[in-house]
Write a protein that holds these residues in place. Structure first.
Motif, short mmCIF file in Angstrom:
data_model
loop_
_atom_site.label_atom_id
_atom_site.label_comp_id
_atom_site.label_asym_id
_atom_site.label_seq_id
_atom_site.Cartn_x
_atom_site.Cartn_y
_atom_site.Cartn_z
N TYR A 159 7.06 -13.14 -11.87
CA TYR A 159 8.49 -12.86 -11.75
C TYR A 159 8.91 -11.76 -12.74
CZ TYR A 159 13.53 -13.50 -12.28
OH TYR A 159 14.88 -13.29 -12.38
N ALA A 160 8.48 -11.89 -13.99
CA ALA A 160 8.83 -10.89 -15.00
C ALA A 160 8.28 -9.52 -14.63
CB ALA A 160 8.30 -11.34 -16.37
N ALA A 161 7.06 -9.48 -14.13
CA ALA A 161 6.46 -8.22 -13.73
C ALA A 161 7.24 -7.58 -12.59
CB ALA A 161 5.01 -8.43 -13.31
N ALA A 162 7.61 -8.36 -11.60
CA ALA A 162 8.33 -7.84 -10.44
C ALA A 162 9.70 -7.30 -10.84
CB ALA A 162 8.48 -8.94 -9.39
N ILE A 163 10.44 -8.06 -11.62
CA ILE A 163 11.79 -7.62 -12.01
C ILE A 163 11.71 -6.35 -12.83
CG2 ILE A 163 13.87 -8.25 -13.27
CD1 ILE A 163 13.35 -9.75 -10.58
N HIS A 164 10.73 -6.26 -13.72
CA HIS A 164 10.55 -5.04 -14.51
C HIS A 164 10.30 -3.84 -13.60
CE1 HIS A 164 9.15 -2.35 -17.71
NE2 HIS A 164 8.19 -2.02 -16.86
N LEU A 165 9.41 -4.00 -12.64
CA LEU A 165 9.07 -2.90 -11.74
C LEU A 165 10.23 -2.52 -10.84
CD1 LEU A 165 5.44 -3.95 -10.80
CD2 LEU A 165 6.10 -1.96 -12.17
N PHE A 166 10.95 -3.51 -10.32
CA PHE A 166 12.09 -3.22 -9.46
C PHE A 166 13.11 -2.38 -10.22
CE2 PHE A 166 11.44 -7.51 -7.09
CZ PHE A 166 10.38 -6.97 -6.39
N ALA A 167 13.39 -2.77 -11.46
CA ALA A 167 14.39 -2.06 -12.26
C ALA A 167 13.90 -0.67 -12.66
CB ALA A 167 14.73 -2.87 -13.51
N ALA A 168 12.58 -0.53 -12.89
CA ALA A 168 12.03 0.73 -13.39
C ALA A 168 11.81 1.76 -12.28
CB ALA A 168 10.72 0.47 -14.13
N GLN A 169 11.34 1.29 -11.11
CA GLN A 169 10.97 2.27 -10.08
C GLN A 169 11.60 1.99 -8.71
OE1 GLN A 169 6.70 1.65 -10.42
NE2 GLN A 169 6.63 0.38 -8.58
N GLY A 170 12.42 0.95 -8.64
CA GLY A 170 13.09 0.65 -7.39
C GLY A 170 12.39 -0.44 -6.59
N TYR A 171 13.17 -1.17 -5.82
CA TYR A 171 12.62 -2.28 -5.04
C TYR A 171 11.68 -1.79 -3.94
CZ TYR A 171 12.46 -6.30 -1.88
OH TYR A 171 12.03 -7.32 -1.07
N GLU A 172 12.12 -0.82 -3.16
CA GLU A 172 11.31 -0.36 -2.04
C GLU A 172 10.01 0.30 -2.50
OE1 GLU A 172 13.47 1.12 1.67
OE2 GLU A 172 14.92 1.55 0.08
N ALA A 173 10.05 0.95 -3.65
CA ALA A 173 8.86 1.65 -4.14
C ALA A 173 7.83 0.71 -4.74
CB ALA A 173 9.26 2.70 -5.17
N THR A 174 8.22 -0.51 -4.98
CA THR A 174 7.32 -1.49 -5.61
C THR A 174 6.61 -2.32 -4.54
OG1 THR A 174 8.75 -1.65 -7.56
CG2 THR A 174 7.20 -3.45 -7.19
N THR A 175 5.30 -2.41 -4.65
CA THR A 175 4.51 -3.20 -3.70
C THR A 175 3.98 -4.46 -4.38
OG1 THR A 175 2.41 -2.16 -4.27
CG2 THR A 175 3.77 -1.06 -2.59
N MET A 176 3.47 -5.35 -3.58
CA MET A 176 2.86 -6.56 -4.13
C MET A 176 1.63 -6.20 -4.97
SD MET A 176 4.79 -9.09 -3.22
CE MET A 176 4.57 -10.70 -2.43
#
Length: 202
Positions: free
Chosen positions: A26-43
């Protein structure tokens, strides 16, 4: 229920480890969403950031939108935890609703950049406007107000809760949609709530 809702001391070693991994993801995902955007972040990105196998991500979150749902649930759980610690049930229904909405406003203000990305993604890809839990939590407070005689008996708690939730989401979306922020969020939400309370309180 989120992993933050349960006291780890009451869990077995295996379940504690599982919740630890889930929190890590969860922490990894939220960090990535905030840093590079939701759509740009993959699993795959999330797995790499959390340093786990890709399959591990899917074991905990079968879809990327699951992180959005968890984000909203954890925020509400944090607010409800604060209200429990403050014994908010002893407050009038109006003050209790103000504390609920006010604490959510504080969380948004403290993490505006994160809120902007996650709220927009939740509206576009998640269940933001269809998630019944915010309405149910607000409705429960209003039902208590009816039992106490503070809220008019003719008020439908579900409809009132839905109205407050819609006003909250609309306010936050507009607040995050412009730079610089177009208004003071907490004041805007308090004014919205005052309008609703004027219609439901005795």
């Amino acid at each position: 229920m989120t992993s933050s809702d349960v006291d780890p001391a009451g869990l077995g070693r295996r379940e504690r480890k599982r919740r630890q991994v889930r929190d890590q993801l969860y922490a990894a995902a939220i960090h990535l969403f905030a840093a590079q955007g939701y759509e740009a972040t993959t699993m795959d990105h999330i797995a790499e950031r959390a340093d786990v196998a890709r399959a591990t991500v899917f074991n905990h979150f079968t879809q990327k939108t699951g992180f959005l749902e968890e984000w909203g649930a954890r925020r509400r759980a944090k607010v409800l935890g604060i209200l429990r610690q403050e014994h908010a049930e002893e407050l009038t229904v109006g003050e209790r609703l103000r504390r609920y909405v006010g604490e959510l406003a504080v969380l948004n203000i403290e993490s505006r950049a994160e809120t902007a990305v996650l709220m927009e993604a939740s509206a576009r890809f998640g269940q933001l406007l269809r998630d019944p839990m915010p309405e149910k939590e607000l409705a429960a407070i209003i039902e208590e107000g009816i039992r106490r005689g503070e809220v008019r008996a003719t008020v439908d708690p579900g409809e009132a809760g839905s109205l407050i939730a819609a006003g909250y989401f609309a306010g936050v979306m507009r607040w995050t949609g412009e730079e610089p922020e177009p208004f003071e969020l907490r004041q805007r939400l308090e004014r919205m709530l005052d309008i609703v309370l004027e219609g439901i309180l005795r």
